[in-house]
Design an enzyme around this catalytic site. Structure first.
Site, PDB file in Angstrom:
ATOM      1  N   SER A   1      -5.506   6.002  -0.904  1.00 24.64           N
ATOM      2  CA  SER A   1      -5.629   4.426  -1.095  1.00 24.64           C
ATOM      3  C   SER A   1      -6.522   3.847  -0.841  1.00 24.64           C
ATOM      4  CB  SER A   1      -5.124   3.274   1.105  1.00 24.64           C
ATOM      5  OG  SER A   1      -5.161   2.186   0.346  1.00 24.64           O
ATOM      6  N   SER A   2      -6.097   2.960  -2.322  1.00 24.95           N
ATOM      7  CA  SER A   2      -7.364   2.351  -2.631  1.00 24.95           C
ATOM      8  C   SER A   2      -7.994   0.866  -2.199  1.00 24.95           C
ATOM      9  CB  SER A   2      -6.661   1.385  -4.111  1.00 24.95           C
ATOM     10  OG  SER A   2      -6.306   2.189  -5.220  1.00 24.95           O
TER      11      SER A   2
ATOM     12  N   GLU B   1      -0.374  -5.926   3.102  1.00 20.80           N
ATOM     13  CA  GLU B   1      -0.871  -4.396   4.602  1.00 20.80           C
ATOM     14  C   GLU B   1      -0.473  -5.397   5.330  1.00 20.80           C
ATOM     15  OE1 GLU B   1      -4.642  -1.866   2.674  1.00 20.80           O
ATOM     16  OE2 GLU B   1      -4.695  -3.361   4.166  1.00 20.80           O
TER      17      GLU B   1
ATOM     18  N   THR C   1      -1.405   2.654  -8.124  1.00 22.72           N
ATOM     19  CA  THR C   1      -2.754   3.660  -9.015  1.00 22.72           C
ATOM     20  C   THR C   1      -1.623   4.400  -9.699  1.00 22.72           C
ATOM     21  OG1 THR C   1      -4.098   2.447  -6.793  1.00 22.72           O
ATOM     22  CG2 THR C   1      -5.427   4.430  -8.421  1.00 22.72           C
TER      23      THR C   1
ATOM     24  N   SER D   1       0.639  -0.880   0.022  1.00 26.74           N
ATOM     25  CA  SER D   1       0.408  -0.060   0.083  1.00 26.74           C
ATOM     26  C   SER D   1       0.945   1.003  -0.009  1.00 26.74           C
ATOM     27  CB  SER D   1      -0.902   0.441   1.542  1.00 26.74           C
ATOM     28  OG  SER D   1      -1.558   1.253   1.111  1.00 26.74           O
ATOM     29  N   GLY D   2       0.272   2.263  -0.755  1.00 29.50           N
ATOM     30  CA  GLY D   2       1.180   3.383  -1.154  1.00 29.50           C
ATOM     31  C   GLY D   2       2.938   3.399  -1.954  1.00 29.50           C
TER      32      GLY D   2
ATOM     33  N   ASN E   1      -1.038   5.127   3.201  1.00 28.37           N
ATOM     34  CA  ASN E   1      -1.318   5.860   2.025  1.00 28.37           C
ATOM     35  C   ASN E   1      -2.286   6.814   1.595  1.00 28.37           C
ATOM     36  OD1 ASN E   1      -1.571   6.797  -0.789  1.00 28.37           O
ATOM     37  ND2 ASN E   1      -2.169   4.503  -1.393  1.00 28.37           N
TER      38      ASN E   1
ATOM     39  N   GLY F   1      -2.761  -3.172  -2.117  1.00 28.24           N
ATOM     40  CA  GLY F   1      -1.320  -3.714  -2.013  1.00 28.24           C
ATOM     41  C   GLY F   1      -1.478  -4.436  -0.354  1.00 28.24           C
TER      42      GLY F   1
END
Ligand code: ATP
Ligand code: MG
Length: 1119
Positions: free
Chosen positions: A175-176, A404, A127, A122-123, A172, A402
């Site tokens: 974050s998605s 996590e 994306t 993540s981050g 993030n 991502g």
């Protein structure tokens, strides 16, 4: 390298001079395959060195490593796009554009479906990377209004989905919180046609609760910051974040994020993607409803059975929600207080306590939001789906949440990390494992390289019997009390021996004393690290239950979108079967995704996060090292280095490069492998650069491939030139042949034409000459004929003259002779005449006179009649004119003619009469026949019309009695004087003549004095003079005759006598005797008295007077 580009144009050459390989001006090494020595330190150092020099991208063969710079770099400009466009992968410095270009061209030119797999925690920038790929492809693919619209819609789907599906997390700021896989579809030219988005499990628990320092989904903050006051009022919202329980307060604002501006971007994007205004409105209404749901609070209320029942504290919020969504307030209120369980046609309703009510509320909010999100994806798909049904090429871009590791990891993290495990698996399968297996399969010499295969972890999670997800499902479906603890217990039993599973309570004693592992947790050693999961909430989240009362309440909403989001709420579609659990759903969709990815050519972008602070310029080596390890990047490089950069089956390889060698071009008759060998020998490619596998040729170095490609390109250009040359030659020759053929045709046509012309000219001149000659001949002949004719004529004339002379002479002679004969005859005649005259002189004179006389008379008569014709008088019978007599001897004729003419015109005149006129004239004629030239009174009567009825007997009321007594038609009604037989005095009487009778009546009273039938009247007598006396003689012995004959006087004697005469004639068929005499006898009783008319004095005026002289005489003096 320069040698390879001889065929390129100057422009391209100029570009090449700047950079022809990623080796030029390289910072560190651009491709890790070239790293020397190859170990973890040098790997990290190389990355750091490059990162410090703003080189965020590095290759491992065709895999791109991307390090998040956490700042905007000037490397995504349109110029950069142009720079990377249509360039070979290794030609320029590593870049995400190079990978995008490679994938796009391979899709367009080689017809291979592509997928771009972006992984990282993540981050790490997944994306962003996916957006860069999409925007690059959008920039380089086809153009045109329609294509641009498709591109715009595809690109604009991102802000919409990010607003609803992304949130700020600790790792993030954007974050998605959902997985996204987007298939972009292209036509054969490489123009985009549309796309399909698949979404994976939205982290919906975030809607109702966020960890510290994190936010809810962006859209909530965006609405409250960016919507106008009016719009907020419509949605019954307030701008203040703190008003809403669902919005974590501590980090409501994110640095560098303008929620208000983003709201405008989202609305604009929704419009571009094709959301209708009412749809956008509905979406925001649902968002508002979710936000407001969080504000509903419950309080306990004791019930008779001792149980607590929840009640809504403040119903205002509920009311507003219901107004916003068109839900019946009482229905929703009840759904928060009761729960109906249906099983086998039975319905059991139980009350909810406060905790259950909160649970129901949150479940509703989560469900509403996640279903809204799925609806958005479907709606976007509807807009961006390809309109045509042609065969499509597909480029899939996978941007999934991502890996996590949080402090508290729950079901969501478990799912997310499972997904990442699967992606790592596919990476291993497709790159490391597949690559090594292929070398072995192809019989290429190969030293095995060790790498960690995470299949075992995937198995721990997804195994159908012993997998964690399977056990969770089993636990959820198990009857009896099921809690997260019972689930953990089960895990502890089943997975205890698994290498990657750790739990304090497991049978494995390894972790009994591990204090870092709480009792309510289990730990999994993921490929990317150990993650400890809090078991709390696993069962609930997997069940993902929403009370049926709530779904039914939602279905009843008078809001089309909400209604559509809860189809199971429709009572007609009640399904007692449990819906699939969240875990099993996710597993299934991940399996589908993996299957899909395996059919495509993979392109990897492996994102690395340089630090945990979201800060630029910081490169945390330990953090990067960790990621490099779990991503298996080093192994990746090793496999790459040991192996070959490129491989291809012999047939397509020979097909592609056969033009580079004379033996193989244009056809190679032998086996493909032999062909490739010949080809590579001919090209003098060093032996260490390639290897022959069983079915494929393996090329070690990409540069060798580029060399081949460049040679091919140049050769193709030469071939194109050759083809062009031959084509031009062929074209010219065909053109020439055509022109030649045309020329022959034209020449023959021209010759024909000119010959025709010439012939026509000769023909016409021949005709002219001929005609001249004929003319000349004809003229000559004419001249001769004329001459001949003239000669003939002259001869004739001469002869005629001669004959004339002869004839005249003869004539003269004959005339002379005739004159003489005539003279003799005349003399003879005279002589004879003389003799005859002398002899007949006396007879001659007597006859001639008479003849002349008759002739003259005839002529005169003729002339007379002709002149008469012109002098005729008018046709009027009373016209007295008549032309004067011209000759005395015509006196009688003239008179007769006058008479005839008069009679004739009288007849003409009479012919015009009507019947009535005829009657009148008949009467007048009768009168004239009776009295003309007999009675002096007559001429005076001619002009008077015969009226008959001088008294109006029928009209005058005075004579009513008389009228009644007489029922016949009255012919005469007049006042007459009756002469007294005794003294000759006159008395007035009414004289009536009817068809059968003569009546005398008293003038005053109208009484009938005497009535004589016409048959009894024998005679009427009157004088010849100008008086009105008349005697009516009666038949002797008749009844009326007893007093004797009547002596009467009337002013209309002629008329009366005529009418009496005519009536008697018509009735008795006997002519009435009318005697006109100045002396006649009348019968008075027995005596016969003579009535004598004398010339009297005029003392009584014009009226005659009567005087009885004696018994025998009655004198009437007529003035
Ligand atoms: N190429 C880049 N250039 C500049 N900044 C970047 C780049 N890539 C990522 N970032 C920054 O890093 C942040 C996080 O990136 P991104 O949202 O792409 O991460 P992610 O991998 O998708 O994370 P998650 O798994 O949480 O969705 C971005 O908001 C952006 O600020
Ligand atoms: Mg993301």
């Amino acid at each position: 390298m320069g040698r390879l580009h001889l065929g390129m144009n100057a422009d391209k050459m100029a570009k090449m001079e700047v950079k022809t390989s990623l080796l030029d001006d390289m910072i560190g090494v651009g491709d890790m395959v070239l790293l020397e020595p190859l170990d973890e330190d040098s790997f990290i150092n190389n990355l750091k060195k490059r990162f410090d020099h703003n080189e965020v991208y590095t290759y491992i063969g065709s895999v791109v490593i991307s390090i998040n710079p956490y700042r905007s770099l000037p490397i995504y400009t349109p110029e950069k796009v142009e720079e990377y466009r249509n360039r070979n992968f290794y030609e320029l410095s590593p870049h995400i554009f190079a990978l995008s270009d490679e994938a796009y061209r391979s899709l367009r030119d080689q017809d291979k479906d592509q997928c771009i797999l972006i992984t990282g925690e993540s981050g790490a920038g997944k994306t962003e990377a996916s957006k860069l790929v999409m925007s690059y492809v959008a920039a380089v693919c086809g153009k045109g209004a329609e294509v641009n619209q498709v591109k715009e819609q595809l690109l604009q789907s991102n802000p919409v989905l990010e607003a609803f599906g992304n949130a700020k997390t600790m790792r993030n700021d954007n974050s998605s919180r959902f997985g996204k896989y987007m298939d972009i579809e292209f036509d054969f030219k490489g123009d985009p046609l549309g796309g399909v988005i698949s979404n994976y499990l939205l982290e919906k628990s975030r809607v109702v609760k966020q960890p510290r320092g994190e936010r809810n989904f962006h859209i909530f903050y965006q609405i409250l910051s960016g919507a106008s006051e009016e719009f907020l009022c419509k949605l019954k919202l307030e701008r203040d974040f703190s008003r809403y329980n669902y919005l974590g307060l501590d980090s409501a604002r994110v640095n560098g994020v303008d929620d208000a501006a983003n709201f405008r971007t989202v609305r604009n994007a929704m419009q571009i993607v094709g959301f209708m205004d009412h749809e956008t409105q509905s979406v925001f209404e649902v968002v508002a409803a979710v936000l407001k749901l969080g504000n509903i609070e419950f309080k306990p209320e004791s019930r008779a059975n001792g149980l607590d029942e929840s009640k809504i504290k403040d119903k205002n919020e509920l009311k507003e929600i219901c107004e916003l969504t068109g839900i019946d307030q009482s229905v929703l209120e009840r759904a928060f207080s009761f729960r109906t369980v249906e099983a086998k046609q039975e319905k059991v309703s139980t009350t909810l306590n406060v905790a259950q009510a909160y649970y129901a509320r949150d479940a509703l909010a989560k469900n509403l939001y996640s279903r809204l999100f799925s609806w958005l994806v479907t709606r976007i798909n509807e807009s961006i789906k390809a309109q045509t049904k042609v065969r499509k090429k597909v480029m899939g871009v996978l941007d999934i949440y991502g890996f996590e590791i949080f402090e508290d990891n729950s079901f969501e993290q478990f799912i997310i990390n499972y997904c990442n495990e699967k992606l790592q698996q596919i990476f291993i399968e497709l790159t490391l494992k597949e690559e090594q297996e292929e070398y072995i399969r192809e019989g290429i010499e190969w030293t095995h390289i060790e790498y960690f295969n995470n299949a075992i972890i995937c198995d721990l999670i997804e195994n159908n019997q012993t997998g964690i997800l399977a056990m969770l499902d089993e636990e959820c479906l198990r009857p009896g009390t099921v809690t997260d603890d019972t689930f953990l217990e089960k895990l502890n039993q089943v997975c205890a021996t698994h290498q990657h599973f750790e739990s304090r309570m497991s049978k494995c004693s390894r972790f009994l004393n591990d204090t870092s592992l709480p009792h309510s947790c289990f730990r999994i050693q993921h490929y990317a690290g150990k993650v400890m999961y809090q078991v709390e909430g696993f069962v609930d989240k997997n069940n993902d239950l929403l009370y049926r009362d709530l779904s039914q309440a939602m279905w009843k909403a008078n809001h089309s979108l909400i209604k559509a989001l809860f189809p199971e709420g429709n009572p007609a579609k009640i399904n007692l079967k449990r819906p699939p659990t969240a875990g099993s759903q996710f597993k299934a969709s991940v399996a589908t995704l993996m299957k899909n990815l395996q059919t495509k050519n993979p392109n990897y972008i492996r994102c690395i996060k340089p630090n945990d602070k979201k800060a630029a310029h910081i490169f945390n080596e330990a953090l990067v090292c960790h990621q490099i390890r779990y991503l298996g990047l080093l192994e990746n490089v090793r496999v790459r280095r040991a192996g070959y950069a490129f491989r291809q089956p012999y047939e397509p390889c020979l097909e592609r490069y056969k033009m580079l060698c004379k033996q193989t071009w244009p056809h190679w008759r032998g086996p493909a492998r032999a062909g490739v060998e010949v080809l590579f020998n001919e090209l003098r490619i060093p032996e260490e650069e390639f290897s022959f596998g069983r079915s494929k040729i393996f090329i070690r170095n990409p540069r060798t491939l580029f060399k081949l490609e460049d040679l091919r390109k140049q050769r193709l250009e030469d071939l194109a030139t050759l083809i062009g040359k031959i084509y031009r030659g062929w074209k010219c020759r065909t053109h020439f042949l055509l022109m030649k053929k045309c020329q022959v045709v034209i020449a023959s046509w021209y010759r024909r034409y000119s010959q025709q012309k010439k012939y026509q000219k000769i023909k016409s001149s021949t005709i002219t000459v001929q005609s001249y000659i004929r003319g000349w001949k004809a003229r000559k002949q004419l001249r001769e004929l004329k001459h001949l004719k003239r000669c003939n004529e002259a001869a004739t004339v001469i002869a005629a003259y001669w004959h004339g002379t002869q004839a005249r002479r003869e004539l003269k002679r004959l005339k002379e002779e005739a004159r003489r004969k005539h003279a003799v005859a005349v003399i003879w005649a005279y002589w004879l005449g003389l003799k005859v005259r002398r002899e007949y002189r006396k007879f001659f004179r007597a006859n001639a006179g008479r003849k002349i006389y008759e002739f003259t008379l005839q002529r005169i008569m003729q002339k007379y009649f002709l002149e008469m014709k012109n002098k005729m008088p008018s046709l009027s019978p009373i016209d007295k004119n008549w032309p004067a007599r011209p000759y005395l001897f015509l006196e009688s004729t003239h008179k007769e003619l006058k008479r005839i003419f008069h009679l004739w015109r009288c007849k003409k005149y009479r012919d015009q009469f009507t019947d009535q006129q005829k009657l009148i004239y008949e009467e007048k004629l009768e009168a004239s026949e009776l009295f003309k030239d007999k009675k002096a009174l007559y001429p005076a009567s001619v002009g008077q019309p015969f009226q008959g009825a001088y008294l109006e007997i029928s009209e005058n009321p005075k004579y009513k009695k008389l009228k009644d007594a007489v029922d016949e038609k009255i012919i005469i009604a007049e006042v007459v004087n009756k002469i007294n037989r005794a003294n000759g005095k006159a008395a007035s009487r009414i004289f009536l003549l009817t068809k059968n009778n003569v009546l005398l009546a008293d003038q005053k009273s109208g009484t009938i004095k005497s009535e004589v039938p016409l048959g009894d009247v024998t005679k009427v007598s009157m004088s010849s003079q100008n008086d009105g006396f008349f005697a009516v003689h009666l038949k002797e012995g008749s009844e009326a005759a007893s007093k004797g004959d009547f002596l009467l006087s009337s002013d209309h004697l002629i008329e009366m006598a005529t009418k009496l005469y005519r009536t008697t004639l018509s009735q008795t068929k006997q002519k009435l005797n009318i005697e006109i005499s100045d002396e006649f006898l009348v019968q008075f009783k027995q005596d016969k008295v003579c009535v004598k008319f004398i010339q009297g004095s005029q003392k009584n005026g014009n009226i005659p007077t009567c005087k009885r002289k004696n018994n025998r005489l009655l004198e009437v003096a007529v003035p």
